[in-house]
Design an enzyme around this catalytic site. Structure first.
Site, PDB file in Angstrom:
ATOM      1  N   TYR A   1     -67.638  11.768  -9.470  1.00 38.53           N
ATOM      2  CA  TYR A   1     -67.015  12.465  -8.336  1.00 38.53           C
ATOM      3  C   TYR A   1     -65.503  12.582  -8.562  1.00 38.53           C
ATOM      4  CZ  TYR A   1     -65.738  13.120  -3.364  1.00 38.53           C
ATOM      5  OH  TYR A   1     -65.242  13.574  -2.165  1.00 38.53           O
TER       6      TYR A   1
ATOM      7  N   THR B   1     -58.450  10.893   3.567  1.00 37.81           N
ATOM      8  CA  THR B   1     -58.956   9.535   3.444  1.00 37.81           C
ATOM      9  C   THR B   1     -60.419   9.502   3.929  1.00 37.81           C
ATOM     10  OG1 THR B   1     -58.456   7.245   3.997  1.00 37.81           O
ATOM     11  CG2 THR B   1     -58.220   8.813   5.781  1.00 37.81           C
TER      12      THR B   1
ATOM     13  N   ARG C   1     -59.929  -1.067   5.468  1.00 32.37           N
ATOM     14  CA  ARG C   1     -60.231   0.340   5.207  1.00 32.37           C
ATOM     15  C   ARG C   1     -59.605   1.221   6.282  1.00 32.37           C
ATOM     16  NH1 ARG C   1     -61.250  -1.495   1.080  1.00 32.37           N
ATOM     17  NH2 ARG C   1     -63.208  -1.610  -0.077  1.00 32.37           N
TER      18      ARG C   1
END
Ligand SMILES: NC(=O)c1ccc[n+]([C@@H]2O[C@H](COP(=O)([O-])OP(=O)(O)OC[C@H]3O[C@@H](n4cnc5c(N)ncnc54)[C@H](OP(=O)(O)O)[C@@H]3O)[C@@H](O)[C@H]2O)c1
Length: 311
Positions: free
Chosen positions: A139, A167, A211
């Protein structure tokens, strides 16, 4: 961009493309088209792209189509992710060169294609600056090729291309499959299953890694703003600029789902990178009002729209 300009959203049936299409309509744009595989279009078939551009002559193109997935899908289908994502953007640029040379194109890369190790927060100059994460190499190479292709077609053929780096996203129309989805989509589905079917809630790792999560509608706002106001071959991050630990996301989800059952952690599973936070200094310098919503608010909206439930 004028309200009656011809705008095409490739990937308009997807999570981000759907959000861009809805925001464009809300903002008063009237001439939006969203070709998709359901109506015979295919970005892996160059003659279909040629035919489409020749007939439609779009003036603005959001290229947010792609083969997209979470870590498991990326890791187990590396060749598919490489092949499909590379071909789609190369065919499109090659076709634009001939049939829509005056159109402006916005292409989305992803912050997850930055190298494996980065100083935090991750700024745009980290692109191609170190070894890649093995689990999404296919990817990352494809998306990196797409970004560089946008720059090269801009330099050599004068195509008006820009590339943004969103993001991790979540939002209406997310992929909720536990195997192929991203972290937030899978977490929402696990909570939903626990609430509606009483299944056990188990999460991977220690819950400590941090995250970022950006609501798709906020990312769509930024994409549209960049299409309207940004004109450079340099990539630009789209993130929240702040992060939470996985445990913190789960605490927020517990509250929103009103879940008081048990949660266990499978600590035999890897944590992955400890931190991945996006530097959005550049975006804020161009779009000072960009102020993405908090996860709790976004999650409530997703539950209302995709699960028809406020819990
Ligand atoms: N999701 C994230 O967390 C995230 C984060 C950073 C960047 N991005 C980037 O943002 C973009 C959109 O992601 P997403 O999450 O919205 O993806 P998504 O929901 O999986 O949507 C993918 C879209 O691509 C279309 N598509 C796939 N193969 C196609 C083909 N051969 N021909 C035409 N259309 C095709 C799909 O259309 P069909 O209806 O035809 O299937 C769908 O509309 C991608 O470029 C992705 O790399 C996503």
């Amino acid at each position: 961009m004028q309200k009656d300009n011809k705008i095409t959203v490739f990937g308009g049936t997807g999570m981000l493309g759907g959000a861009i299409t809805r925001q464009l309509s809300r903002n008063g744009y009237k001439n939006i088209s969203t070709p998709s595989r359901a109506n015979g279009f295919d970005l892996l078939n160059k003659s279909k792209i040629d035919e489409y551009l020749k007939a439609e002559k779009p003036e603005y193109i959001f290229m947010v189509a792609g083969l997209v997935g979470g870590i498991q899908a990326n890791n187990s289908r590396q060749a598919d992710f490489l092949y499909q994502n590379t071909l789609m953007i190369l065919y499109l640029l090659e076709s634009m060169k001939q049939f829509a040379p005056g159109a402006k194109l916005l292409y989305t890369g992803s912050t997850c294609i930055y190298p494996k190790e980065n100083p935090q927060p991750i700024s745009e100059n980290r692109f191609m600056a170190g070894p890649l994460e093995e689990t999404n190499k296919g990817y990352a190479v494809a998306k990196g090729t797409g970004i560089i292709a946008c720059q090269l077609y801009r330099n050599q053929y004068g195509l008006n291309t820009i590339a943004a780096m969103p993001t991790n996203l979540y939002g209406p129309g997310d992929n909720y499959d536990l195997d192929s989805g991203h972290f937030i989509g899978a977490m929402i589905k696990k909570f939903h299953n626990a609430k509606t079917k009483g299944t056990e809630l188990v999460f991977w790792g220690s819950g400590k890694p941090r995250r970022e999560a950006l609501y798709s509608e906020d990312c769509a706002d930024a994409c549209i703003y960049l299409m309207e106001n940004y004109n450079s071959s340099e990539i630009i991050n789209i993130g929240t600029g702040y992060d939470h630990s996985i445990k913190e996301y789960i605490e927020i989800a517990k509250k929103v789902f009103d879940y008081d059952g048990s949660i266990s952690w499978d600590t035999t599973k890897p944590d992955g990178m400890f931190e991945k936070r996006t530097d959005i200094t550049k975006l804020k310098s161009i779009m000072p009002d960009f102020s993405p919503r908090h996860f709790e608010e976004g999650l409530k909206e997703v539950l209302n729209i995709d699960f028809n439930s406020a819990y």
